[in-house]
Every structure is written in C-alpha cells, then in structure tokens.
Design an enzyme around this catalytic site. Structure first.
Site, mmCIF file in Angstrom:
data_model
loop_
_atom_site.group_PDB
_atom_site.id
_atom_site.type_symbol
_atom_site.label_atom_id
_atom_site.label_comp_id
_atom_site.label_asym_id
_atom_site.label_seq_id
_atom_site.Cartn_x
_atom_site.Cartn_y
_atom_site.Cartn_z
ATOM 1 N N LEU A 145 0.816 -1.210 0.000
ATOM 2 C CA LEU A 145 0.000 0.000 0.000
ATOM 3 C C LEU A 145 0.849 1.260 0.000
ATOM 4 O O LEU A 145 0.426 2.302 -0.480
ATOM 5 C CB LEU A 145 -0.926 0.011 1.219
ATOM 6 C CG LEU A 145 -1.933 -1.142 1.313
ATOM 7 C CD1 LEU A 145 -2.706 -1.067 2.611
ATOM 8 C CD2 LEU A 145 -2.886 -1.109 0.129
ATOM 9 N N GLY A 146 2.015 1.197 0.548
ATOM 10 C CA GLY A 146 2.865 2.372 0.606
ATOM 11 C C GLY A 146 4.136 2.064 1.359
ATOM 12 O O GLY A 146 4.327 0.975 1.908
ATOM 13 N N GLY B 160 7.261 4.125 3.857
ATOM 14 C CA GLY B 160 7.747 5.305 4.552
ATOM 15 C C GLY B 160 9.124 5.063 5.115
ATOM 16 O O GLY B 160 9.763 4.048 4.861
ATOM 17 N N GLY B 161 9.583 6.007 5.915
ATOM 18 C CA GLY B 161 10.908 5.887 6.487
ATOM 19 C C GLY B 161 11.009 4.773 7.495
ATOM 20 O O GLY B 161 12.053 4.147 7.642
ATOM 21 N N GLY C 242 9.010 1.989 7.553
ATOM 22 C CA GLY C 242 8.768 0.683 6.966
ATOM 23 C C GLY C 242 7.756 0.750 5.849
ATOM 24 O O GLY C 242 7.386 1.836 5.368
ATOM 25 N N VAL D 165 3.888 -0.680 4.202
ATOM 26 C CA VAL D 165 2.551 -1.102 4.621
ATOM 27 C C VAL D 165 1.974 -2.028 3.559
ATOM 28 O O VAL D 165 2.029 -1.715 2.360
ATOM 29 C CB VAL D 165 1.623 0.116 4.837
ATOM 30 C CG1 VAL D 165 0.241 -0.348 5.296
ATOM 31 C CG2 VAL D 165 2.222 1.064 5.858
ATOM 32 N N LYS E 164 2.076 -3.104 8.897
ATOM 33 C CA LYS E 164 3.248 -2.248 8.733
ATOM 34 C C LYS E 164 4.476 -3.041 9.122
ATOM 35 O O LYS E 164 4.664 -3.427 10.273
ATOM 36 C CB LYS E 164 3.137 -0.997 9.594
ATOM 37 C CG LYS E 164 4.294 -0.034 9.345
ATOM 38 C CD LYS E 164 3.887 1.404 9.501
ATOM 39 C CE LYS E 164 4.965 2.332 8.949
ATOM 40 N NZ LYS E 164 4.587 3.730 9.045
ATOM 41 N N ASP F 283 5.049 11.521 13.243
ATOM 42 C CA ASP F 283 5.211 11.424 11.790
ATOM 43 C C ASP F 283 3.929 11.855 11.083
ATOM 44 O O ASP F 283 3.426 11.168 10.195
ATOM 45 C CB ASP F 283 5.591 9.994 11.405
ATOM 46 C CG ASP F 283 6.138 9.904 9.979
ATOM 47 O OD1 ASP F 283 6.550 10.940 9.445
ATOM 48 O OD2 ASP F 283 6.156 8.795 9.415
#
Length: 696
Positions: free
Chosen positions: A402-403, A405-406, A408, A410, A424, A522
């Site tokens: 799904l995405g 980030g810094g 981890g 998802v 996540k 965040d």
C-alpha cells in the site's frame, strides 16, 4: 669304469599287465617314508594298476626309501599324479686328474628306459649340467642319433655361494632334446679339454632344473664326486594307445570321474588329470577328483564379492552397490556414487533446514520475550505470529503493498475471519532503537477508540522489530487526493476545513486524553487516510511509541520526502514533543490549502522560496488568495480561510514554546467549521425564503 643303472624292474606278473588289478584295495599302504605312493602305483602287486607301477619300500637301519621292485635299487624321491612325473635319484658322471694330469678316477653313466614302456626322460624339466674348469660333457642316445653337450670356462676354483643359475664360468647347462617317441636312453660322457688344471675334477649329470640351485654346490674335488642328483621322468598310465582309442573300450580306461584325458606329446600314450575346479587323484575311480570348494581357498581362488561354490567352478558376484568381475576386482557402481551424493546432499539440506528452523524458532521466541510477549499476551492485545502475517500478505508480495515510509512498508492483508487489515513491516533497524518499555505504551495505544484514528488491530512480537497491524482504510491517503487523484472532495473549502478539523481533533485526543500523551511523531498527508465517507483516519500513530526518544533523530533523517513536515526544533535537539506534532500539522494545513508539498519551492522575483515560508509571508501580507489552489465562494469564506491560515502559521512557529497546543487548535478550527456551517445554513434559509416569495 662304466656303470649301467636299471631304473625299474622287469615284469614279474603277466596278468598285471593285462589290467587284472585296476583298482586300489582299501588296505593298501600309500606312503613309504616321506614319499607318497598314489595309485596307480602300489607297494604290493594287488595295489598297483600293473607290474610297471609296482614299487618296493625298503628299510635299512633307520633309513627308509622307495625303490623299484624286483632288484631295482634307484631311489624314488617323489611321485606326482597331477603332472604325471616321477623324481628319481641317479649317479653323477665325473672325472678327476692327478698332479701329472692323468685321469685317476672317472665314471660315465648310461641311463636306459627301453625295457620300461611307461617312462620317458622329461625334456621339459631336465637339463645336462656340467661343473668344473675347462670341462666338456655331452649326452647321446645309444644309436648316436643325437649328441648334445656344453663346456665350462675358468682358470681357478669358483665359489657359487651367491649364484642361482649357471653362467658358463665353471658351470654350464643344456636342454635335453625332444624325441618323437620320447627319450628313453641317455649316455653321459665327460672330458677335460686340455688337462692343465691339475688335481681337479669335473662333474656331469642330468638334473631337475626346477630344484637345482648352483649355490648349494661346491667346486668339484675328489671329495665331492660320487654323489647322485635328482632326475625327472615322465610317465603314462597307458603307453600304447591314445585318448581317442581308449575311450572306446571303457573297461580298460584308466581315468576316473571328473577327469580329462591327455595324449602324451612325444609318441603314443595318455595321462589323466582332474577337470578344472576339481582336485585329487584322477586315476582313483572311487575317491578320485573331488570338487574344489574355491570359496574356502581365497588365496588361490580370489573373490572380491560374494563367493558361491559350484561343481567344477565357482561364481563371485560383486556385493550390492559394486560392479565388475568379482574374481578380478569390484568397483563402486556409478549409481551408488550418485545415490551417495544425493543422500549426502539431502542429509546436508535436511540438517541445514533443521538448524535454520531451530534457529528461527529460538529467534522468534527470543524476540517474543524481549518484546514483552509474556506481558502483552495477558492483556487485551491481539498477538499475531510471523507466519500468520506472511501468509496474510502473500509473503509481503508487492501486489499487496500500500505504501512505504521511512519506518517501513505497509501491506494489505486478510487475516482469519476475512478481516482486511494493513500490516506495517518496519525496516531492519538496530534493536537499540526500540524502546524497552514500549509494551505499556502500546497497550494504551491499542485501547484508543476514536473515529478519526486508525485502530491498531494487533501486533507481531516474533520479529526483531515488532510488526504493527492496523484496520484497513480503503479510500486512499490525503496525499493521493491532493497530488494524484484530482479529488473532487477537495474542490470546496468546506471539505478542506472539515479534514483539517478532524485531523486536529484526532491529534488533540492523543495528546490530551491519553496518559501519558501519545506523540505521533510522523504527521504528514501520507499518514492521513480517508475512509469511504471521506472522514479522516490518522494512521501510523503507533510508530512513535516503538522508537526511543534518544534515537528519534536517526529515524527522522532516514524518512525521505518528509523533511518538510518535521519540526526544525526536533531536528536540532533530537527531542520529540507534542509540539513536534503541532508543527507537522501546520505543514499539512499548508499542503491542504496550497496543493503543494511542504518541500516545494515558489519562484518569486527570480528567487526560489520554500512554500511554507512563502505561505507564512502571504498570510502576513494579506495575499493568501495568491497561494490557495481552490475557488472561494465569498468574502466571508475567504475570511474563514484566512483564520485557518493564521492558525497554521502559529503552528509553524520555529519555537515550539510559542506554538499552540492541539486542543486549542482543534477548538478554533471546530469553531470556524461551525460558523461556516451556520453561515451555509443561513444562506440556504435565505435562498429558500426568496424562492418561496417568488413562488407566491
């Protein structure tokens, strides 16, 4: 002086020659002294096959010897039925000289077998041997049909202690010639070539070459002469017929069972031998050639596998897993090598797999205990196993991603019961970055039940960094609606204000209603989700409780693309506070109003200015309308946009102490939102009233 030696006696019983006693009686003696007497030979007339095989065993004092019968006095040393030979002891010819070179003593030897049909001088075993210096000896038959001899060369006595064969120096040898009917007469004569060697002797004798060893002889002198040497005779069981002829009259056939018949090579006559694989006396019909059990004699009959005896032969099969001729050698079969390699590989893989599984299990157990699993499993926290989440995400397949980030990535997942969740998976951070007391804070986070906060569904403690499991929100992120989807819900100020208000309410709830306060750490448009009703769901709030404050700055520097949201004071001090969330919220409001990322730059008068700084200056200069990316319906609405912008400006203050708290921000935005709703309702009422008047 010439001596004629008769080797064997004349016939004494005509009926024996006619085959009247062809079998050996059970009480017949078979040994004379150290010499075996096998059938067809016998020490009594009825024990021998015929008169020609009748022998005499005599004893003189303590000495016993086997002699030919009826006056024959030639000692017999050995009888062999295997190769049909007889070894007898015969006198040696010699000649000796006095100091004047005159012969003093001499003896010539005449050997005559003409009256004894079964016997011949062996031309394969015997050799004429001459010893002495410059001595010549020769042999011939009585009719002079052949003469053969040899001479020795030397000028002094020779010591043969270190020699094994004659070299011509004081010793010479020559073979006995072959004869078409076999050699039966030999005359041996010896001479000195020049008589210069005074007081010396010369010897000449026919001897068995197999047993003769020159190292056992001394140089001939008068004391050394007058001895005997061993000579080999060939004998035949029948001497006037061949195998082909005798096989037709079975009554006189001398060979027993399991035997082969062999014609004598030099003239008529035949011999018997055991067939291959049998041994014994081939002339004994009752207990003659018996099967050899080759398996009991591995030194003679080699077998490198499994030995099986057969009549007259044996088989030797290589053992299982080997190939080749077992009688020669057995090698490991190729398929055995292949199987061994496969087994070793399988064994190695199995052991490696067991070691890996054991290590994984212990690692999971260690992580579970270190991450507080024993404490959390007794509370209202749903704990997932690593295997469950791996299966639910199809081993974290990119199609479920799904995405990222810094902290981890998802992944969408479906857990037991068909519930959709978002997993996540943190990056592989060092364990020192994990707060030691996060279990208590995590339990508090899991108790949060707010409509604008994504609910933390559970956690996996078997990994080094715990995996967080959230409820799944299906309508995307605020970031996607602003920058990617050209969302229709953001065309109106009303929805933008509502979204900002709901985010503020969610943060105010975490900061004020939880004890201790929950710091998100965040906040950004990517972590603000919209459900199917476009209501706000703040996500990833659990990230902050997993990070130790003293290491938070490390994580912040690794969050690529989120620097525009990070509190500059936090970047300086490394201290994460609730005011850090306030700054991040202000950056989200700027993004929501301008439609630009917080890291974007605006070019003004040839100078690039960060969108946040440009936004703040626009608020101060009352030029906000140049920055927003949506249409304002009225001046009253623009005024409310300005109020919201001023709140965002306060949140973006460089000093955290001067920033408002989220509860205050939420109250102000709620009031602005309420006023906007009331204004809209009044406008709707006025519009309805005007419509009614027109209808009247």
């Amino acid at each position: 002086m010439k001596v004629v030696q008769w080797l064997l006696p004349v016939a004494v019983a005509w009926w024996l020659r006619q085959g009247g006693a062809h079998t050996m009686a059970g009480d017949c003696a078979t040994k004379c002294g150290d010499v075996d007497v096998p059938y067809p030979f016998g020490l009594e007339l009825h024990c021998a096959r015929s008169q020609e095989f009748f022998l005499n065993c005599t004893t003189e004092g303590n000495h016993t010897q086997l002699l030919g019968a009826n006056g024959g006095n030639i000692p017999i040393r050995n009888i062999s039925v295997e190769d049909a030979t007889m070894v007898v002891s015969v006198p040696e010819a010699y000649t000796c000289y006095d100091p004047d070179g005159q012969a003093t003593v001499s003896r010539e030897v005449a050997l005559d077998l003409s009256s004894y049909p079964p016997y011949r001088f062996s031309d394969t075993r015997n050799k004429l041997t001459v010893l002495g210096c410059n001595t010549y000896a020769f042999m011939s038959d009585r009719d002079g049909t052949f003469v053969s001899g040899c001479r020795t060369n030397c000028n002094h006595s020779i010591d043969w202690a270190n020699d094994t064969t004659c070299s011509g120096l004081g010793c010479c040898q020559t073979s006995i010639p072959k004869s078409s009917n076999g050699l039966k007469i030999l005359d041996i004569r010896i001479r000195s070539l020049d008589g210069e060697d005074k007081e010396a002797c010369g010897l000449a004798f026919v001897v068995d070459d197999r047993s003769f060893n020159i190292s056992n002889r001394k140089f001939p002198t008068l004391k050394e002469v007058g001895k005997s040497s061993d000579l080999v005779l060939d004998w035949m069981v029948e001497w006037d017929v061949t195998c082909k002829n005798v096989s037709l009259k079975q009554s006189g056939y001398a060979c027993g069972n399991n035997t082969d018949c062999h014609d004598f090579p030099n003239g008529p006559g035949y011999r018997c031998s055991c067939k291959p694989g049998y041994n014994g006396n081939p002339y004994n019909r009752s207990h003659g050639c018996q099967d050899i059990n080759e398996c009991k004699e591995p030194q003679v009959y080699p077998c490198h596998g499994k030995c099986r005896n057969k009549l007259g032969n044996y088989t030797c099969d290589c053992s299982f897993g080997k190939m080749g001729d077992g009688k020669v050698s057995c090698q490991i079969a190729q398929w055995v090598v292949l199987v061994a390699v496969i087994i070793m590989a399988f064994f190695f893989i199995t052991i490696s797999a067991l070691v890996f599984v054991t290590w994984r299990r212990r690692s999971k157990q260690k992580n579970f205990r270190r991450n507080g699993g024993e404490l959390l499993k007794h509370h209202r926290v749903q704990i997932f196993t690593e295997a469950e989440l791996a299966k639910a995400t199809n081993n974290y397949n990119d199609s479920n991603k799904l995405g990222e980030g810094g902290f981890g990535s998802v992944y969408r997942a479906t857990v037991a019961g068909g519930t959709m969740v978002a997993v996540k998976k943190p990056k592989d951070l060092h364990k020192s970055l994990v707060k030691g007391d996060f279990q208590h804070e995590l339990e508090i986070v899991m108790q949060i039940n707010h409509k604008n906060v994504v609910r933390l569904h559970g956690i996996c403690l078997e990994t080094r960094i715990p995996l967080l499991v959230y409820e799944y929100i299906s309508n995307g992120t605020l970031f996607q609606h602003i920058h990617q989807n050209a969302s229709t819900i953001l065309r109106s100020w009303k929805n933008r204000l509502r979204i900002a208000t709901e985010v503020a309410i969610a943060l105010a709830y975490m900061h004020s209603c939880a004890e201790p306060p929950i710091i998100h750490g965040d906040i950004k448009s990517v972590n603000i989700l919209l459900d199917q009703n476009h209501s706000v769901k703040v996500s990833d709030f659990g990230t902050s409780v997993l990070i130790s404050p003293e290491h938070s700055h490390i994580i912040a520097t690794e969050i690529q693309g989120t620097l525009g949201y990070i509190d500059p004071e936090y970047l300086t001090t490394g201290m994460l506070t609730i005011k850090s969330d306030v700054y991040s919220f202000g950056a989200v409001v700027v993004e929501l109003l301008t439609g630009k990322k917080p890291t974007s730059f605006i070019t003004k008068s040839g100078e690039s200015i960060n969108i946040i700084h440009y936004f703040i200056s626009s608020v101060k200069d009352k030029t906000l309308s140049d920055v927003i990316n949506f249409e304002v319906a009225s001046e009253d609405e623009m005024e409310r946009v300005g109020l919201a912008a001023e709140i965002a400006t306060k949140c973006l203050d460089q000093s955290g102490a001067k920033r408002p708290v989220m509860m205050e921000v939420a109250e102000q935005l709620t009031r602005i939102n309420q006023e906007h709703n009331n204004s809209v309702e009044e406008e709707n009422k006025e519009t309805e009233s005007e419509v009614d008047k027109e209808n009247l």
